[in-house]
Motif scaffolding. Structure first.
Motif: not given
Length: 76
Positions: A62-75
């Motif tokens: 869950l933590g990794l998925r959230q981190e990746l989603e945040q990175r994708l949304n930021y990019a």
């Protein structure tokens, strides 16, 4: 039991590895990780070592998925 530390080069590599472990637990226990985690958090399952490891892997997922989603949304 001796703890083992594994380092990954990226969050995506870590997500792939933890997803594979979750799949293994699901196949062994014939239960979806999300349903398992819900039951485990409600105290419906024991504190068996397998369940503790599964719950920890699911929290990491869950933590990794959230981190990746945040990175994708930021990019974006």
């Amino acid at each position: 039991m001796r703890k083992q530390t594994i380092e990954y080069t990226s969050p995506l590599d870590a997500l792939v590895a933890v997803t594979k472990r979750l799949s293994m637990y699901e196949n062994q226990q014939k239960m979806d990780s999300e349903e398992f985690f819900h039951q485990y958090n409600q105290g419906k399952l024991s504190d068996d070592t397998l369940f503790i490891e599964w719950a920890n892997d699911y929290r990491n997922y869950l933590g990794l998925r959230q981190e990746l989603e945040q990175r994708l949304n930021y990019a974006a």
